[in-house]
Design a protein around this motif. Structure first.
Motif, PDB file in Angstrom:
ATOM      1  N   GLN A   1       0.846  -1.189   0.000  1.00  0.00           N
ATOM      2  CA  GLN A   1       0.000   0.000   0.000  1.00  0.00           C
ATOM      3  C   GLN A   1       0.885   1.245   0.000  1.00  0.00           C
ATOM      4  OE1 GLN A   1      -3.228  -0.282  -0.147  1.00  0.00           O
ATOM      5  NE2 GLN A   1      -4.133   1.661   0.511  1.00  0.00           N
ATOM      6  N   VAL A   2       0.547   2.190  -0.853  1.00  0.00           N
ATOM      7  CA  VAL A   2       1.334   3.415  -0.965  1.00  0.00           C
ATOM      8  C   VAL A   2       0.967   4.382   0.148  1.00  0.00           C
ATOM      9  CG1 VAL A   2      -0.332   4.537  -2.497  1.00  0.00           C
ATOM     10  CG2 VAL A   2       2.114   5.125  -2.635  1.00  0.00           C
ATOM     11  N   GLN A   3       1.924   5.166   0.595  1.00  0.00           N
ATOM     12  CA  GLN A   3       1.683   6.270   1.518  1.00  0.00           C
ATOM     13  C   GLN A   3       1.974   7.576   0.786  1.00  0.00           C
ATOM     14  OE1 GLN A   3       4.097   3.730   2.959  1.00  0.00           O
ATOM     15  NE2 GLN A   3       2.186   2.629   3.270  1.00  0.00           N
ATOM     16  N   LEU A   4       1.165   8.593   1.053  1.00  0.00           N
ATOM     17  CA  LEU A   4       1.256   9.858   0.335  1.00  0.00           C
ATOM     18  C   LEU A   4       1.446  11.015   1.309  1.00  0.00           C
ATOM     19  CD1 LEU A   4      -1.789   9.327  -2.067  1.00  0.00           C
ATOM     20  CD2 LEU A   4       0.614   8.873  -2.556  1.00  0.00           C
ATOM     21  N   ILE A   5       2.346  11.927   0.965  1.00  0.00           N
ATOM     22  CA  ILE A   5       2.579  13.109   1.788  1.00  0.00           C
ATOM     23  C   ILE A   5       2.627  14.332   0.879  1.00  0.00           C
ATOM     24  CG2 ILE A   5       4.131  14.289   3.375  1.00  0.00           C
ATOM     25  CD1 ILE A   5       5.141  11.573   4.266  1.00  0.00           C
ATOM     26  N   GLU A   6       1.713  15.278   1.132  1.00  0.00           N
ATOM     27  CA  GLU A   6       1.672  16.517   0.355  1.00  0.00           C
ATOM     28  C   GLU A   6       2.566  17.580   0.992  1.00  0.00           C
ATOM     29  OE1 GLU A   6      -2.691  15.001   0.501  1.00  0.00           O
ATOM     30  OE2 GLU A   6      -0.990  15.232   1.860  1.00  0.00           O
ATOM     31  N   SER A   7       3.036  18.489   0.150  1.00  0.00           N
ATOM     32  CA  SER A   7       3.787  19.653   0.619  1.00  0.00           C
ATOM     33  C   SER A   7       3.655  20.762  -0.409  1.00  0.00           C
ATOM     34  CB  SER A   7       5.265  19.303   0.844  1.00  0.00           C
ATOM     35  OG  SER A   7       5.867  18.895  -0.364  1.00  0.00           O
ATOM     36  N   GLY A   8       4.068  21.959  -0.003  1.00  0.00           N
ATOM     37  CA  GLY A   8       4.084  23.081  -0.931  1.00  0.00           C
ATOM     38  C   GLY A   8       2.974  24.083  -0.768  1.00  0.00           C
ATOM     39  N   GLY A   9       2.038  23.805   0.132  1.00  0.00           N
ATOM     40  CA  GLY A   9       0.968  24.762   0.346  1.00  0.00           C
ATOM     41  C   GLY A   9       1.470  26.012   1.052  1.00  0.00           C
ATOM     42  N   GLY A  10       0.599  27.012   1.136  1.00  0.00           N
ATOM     43  CA  GLY A  10       0.973  28.245   1.806  1.00  0.00           C
ATOM     44  C   GLY A  10       0.022  29.362   1.489  1.00  0.00           C
ATOM     45  N   VAL A  12      -0.583  32.899  -0.534  1.00  0.00           N
ATOM     46  CA  VAL A  12      -0.118  33.604  -1.722  1.00  0.00           C
ATOM     47  C   VAL A  12      -1.171  34.640  -2.110  1.00  0.00           C
ATOM     48  CG1 VAL A  12      -1.132  31.913  -3.307  1.00  0.00           C
ATOM     49  CG2 VAL A  12       0.827  33.273  -4.050  1.00  0.00           C
ATOM     50  N   GLN A  13      -0.730  35.705  -2.729  1.00  0.00           N
ATOM     51  CA  GLN A  13      -1.670  36.719  -3.206  1.00  0.00           C
ATOM     52  C   GLN A  13      -2.326  36.269  -4.499  1.00  0.00           C
ATOM     53  OE1 GLN A  13       0.581  40.392  -3.483  1.00  0.00           O
ATOM     54  NE2 GLN A  13      -0.172  41.032  -1.464  1.00  0.00           N
ATOM     55  N   ALA A  14      -3.495  36.790  -4.744  1.00  0.00           N
ATOM     56  CA  ALA A  14      -4.188  36.492  -5.996  1.00  0.00           C
ATOM     57  C   ALA A  14      -3.284  36.836  -7.181  1.00  0.00           C
ATOM     58  CB  ALA A  14      -5.486  37.282  -6.070  1.00  0.00           C
ATOM     59  N   GLY A  15      -3.276  35.934  -8.165  1.00  0.00           N
ATOM     60  CA  GLY A  15      -2.411  36.087  -9.313  1.00  0.00           C
ATOM     61  C   GLY A  15      -1.077  35.386  -9.174  1.00  0.00           C
ATOM     62  N   GLY A  16      -0.777  34.935  -7.976  1.00  0.00           N
ATOM     63  CA  GLY A  16       0.480  34.263  -7.723  1.00  0.00           C
ATOM     64  C   GLY A  16       0.446  32.783  -8.083  1.00  0.00           C
ATOM     65  N   SER A  17       1.539  32.113  -7.755  1.00  0.00           N
ATOM     66  CA  SER A  17       1.697  30.699  -8.099  1.00  0.00           C
ATOM     67  C   SER A  17       2.177  29.899  -6.898  1.00  0.00           C
ATOM     68  CB  SER A  17       2.713  30.537  -9.230  1.00  0.00           C
ATOM     69  OG  SER A  17       2.306  31.188 -10.405  1.00  0.00           O
ATOM     70  N   LEU A  18       1.809  28.646  -6.898  1.00  0.00           N
ATOM     71  CA  LEU A  18       2.323  27.666  -5.943  1.00  0.00           C
ATOM     72  C   LEU A  18       2.513  26.349  -6.667  1.00  0.00           C
ATOM     73  CD1 LEU A  18       0.170  28.160  -2.688  1.00  0.00           C
ATOM     74  CD2 LEU A  18       2.609  28.616  -2.941  1.00  0.00           C
ATOM     75  N   ARG A  19       3.438  25.545  -6.163  1.00  0.00           N
ATOM     76  CA  ARG A  19       3.643  24.205  -6.697  1.00  0.00           C
ATOM     77  C   ARG A  19       3.500  23.211  -5.562  1.00  0.00           C
ATOM     78  NH1 ARG A  19       9.062  21.167  -8.879  1.00  0.00           N
ATOM     79  NH2 ARG A  19       8.136  20.036 -10.633  1.00  0.00           N
ATOM     80  N   LEU A  20       2.477  22.389  -5.649  1.00  0.00           N
ATOM     81  CA  LEU A  20       2.270  21.335  -4.670  1.00  0.00           C
ATOM     82  C   LEU A  20       2.995  20.074  -5.099  1.00  0.00           C
ATOM     83  CD1 LEU A  20      -1.546  21.722  -3.888  1.00  0.00           C
ATOM     84  CD2 LEU A  20       0.406  22.965  -2.925  1.00  0.00           C
ATOM     85  N   SER A  21       3.505  19.344  -4.122  1.00  0.00           N
ATOM     86  CA  SER A  21       4.132  18.057  -4.364  1.00  0.00           C
ATOM     87  C   SER A  21       3.429  16.990  -3.556  1.00  0.00           C
ATOM     88  CB  SER A  21       5.611  18.093  -3.970  1.00  0.00           C
ATOM     89  OG  SER A  21       6.326  19.024  -4.740  1.00  0.00           O
ATOM     90  N   CYS A  22       3.422  15.791  -4.088  1.00  0.00           N
ATOM     91  CA  CYS A  22       2.869  14.628  -3.394  1.00  0.00           C
ATOM     92  C   CYS A  22       3.903  13.521  -3.501  1.00  0.00           C
ATOM     93  CB  CYS A  22       1.548  14.210  -4.031  1.00  0.00           C
ATOM     94  SG  CYS A  22       0.843  12.696  -3.354  1.00  0.00           S
ATOM     95  N   ALA A  23       4.583  13.258  -2.404  1.00  0.00           N
ATOM     96  CA  ALA A  23       5.626  12.244  -2.386  1.00  0.00           C
ATOM     97  C   ALA A  23       5.048  10.914  -1.928  1.00  0.00           C
ATOM     98  CB  ALA A  23       6.754  12.672  -1.454  1.00  0.00           C
ATOM     99  N   ALA A  24       5.395   9.855  -2.627  1.00  0.00           N
ATOM    100  CA  ALA A  24       4.849   8.543  -2.340  1.00  0.00           C
ATOM    101  C   ALA A  24       5.933   7.586  -1.892  1.00  0.00           C
ATOM    102  CB  ALA A  24       4.167   7.988  -3.580  1.00  0.00           C
ATOM    103  N   SER A  25       5.556   6.653  -1.046  1.00  0.00           N
ATOM    104  CA  SER A  25       6.479   5.621  -0.597  1.00  0.00           C
ATOM    105  C   SER A  25       5.695   4.352  -0.313  1.00  0.00           C
ATOM    106  CB  SER A  25       7.221   6.073   0.669  1.00  0.00           C
ATOM    107  OG  SER A  25       6.310   6.276   1.728  1.00  0.00           O
ATOM    108  N   GLY A  26       6.387   3.240  -0.303  1.00  0.00           N
ATOM    109  CA  GLY A  26       5.788   2.003   0.160  1.00  0.00           C
ATOM    110  C   GLY A  26       5.260   1.075  -0.895  1.00  0.00           C
ATOM    111  N   SER A  27       5.239   1.512  -2.153  1.00  0.00           N
ATOM    112  CA  SER A  27       4.722   0.636  -3.189  1.00  0.00           C
ATOM    113  C   SER A  27       5.246   1.097  -4.547  1.00  0.00           C
ATOM    114  CB  SER A  27       3.194   0.639  -3.161  1.00  0.00           C
ATOM    115  OG  SER A  27       2.687  -0.365  -4.007  1.00  0.00           O
TER     116      SER A  27
END
Length: 126
Positions: A1-10, A12-27
């Motif tokens: 079974q895979v495990q998932l961990i998100e990161s990259g939130g925060g 930001v002002q309107a019009g800005g950018s963010l990049r979310l990541s989802c790291a997986a392990s275990g499978s």
């Protein structure tokens, strides 16, 4: 079974950018269809984007088309959500999710996914 961990939130002002990541392990990461969901305060969780096993087939909900990009790196076992031109209505907790899949298949329903991350908060100020 895979495990998932998100990161990259925060915050930001309107019009800005963010990049979310989802790291997986275990499978075997490449065995899974992946999705990004979000839940805004007082609303149901909704699918934002989905990507098939190889990364060659993607889906975006209408409200993010042209602004968000989903991708995956099956060597680094990570999925990404690049969010540009962010709007206050994008404010939500963002979750990554996984489900066994094959070929070009995508899953568009929350009930199709069996493994979820803990979520990362994205706040877009006006």
């Amino acid at each position: 079974q895979v495990q998932l961990i998100e990161s990259g939130g925060g915050l930001v002002q309107a019009g800005g950018s963010l990049r979310l990541s989802c790291a997986a392990s275990g499978s075997i990461f490449s065995s899974y269809v992946l999705g990004w969901f979000r839940r805004a305060l007082g609303k149901e969780r909704e699918l934002v984007a989905a990507i098939n096993r190889s990364g060659g087939n993607t889906f975006f909900t209408n409200s993010v088309k042209g602004r968000f990009t989903i991708s995956r790196d099956n060597v680094k076992n990570t999925m990404f959500l690049q969010m540009n031109s962010l709007k206050p209505e994008d404010t939500a907790i963002y979750y990554c999710a996984a489900a066994y899949g094959y070929g070009s298949i995508l899953y568009l329903k929350e009930s199709d996914y069996h493994t979820w991350g803990q979520g990362t908060q994205v706040t877009v100020s006006s």
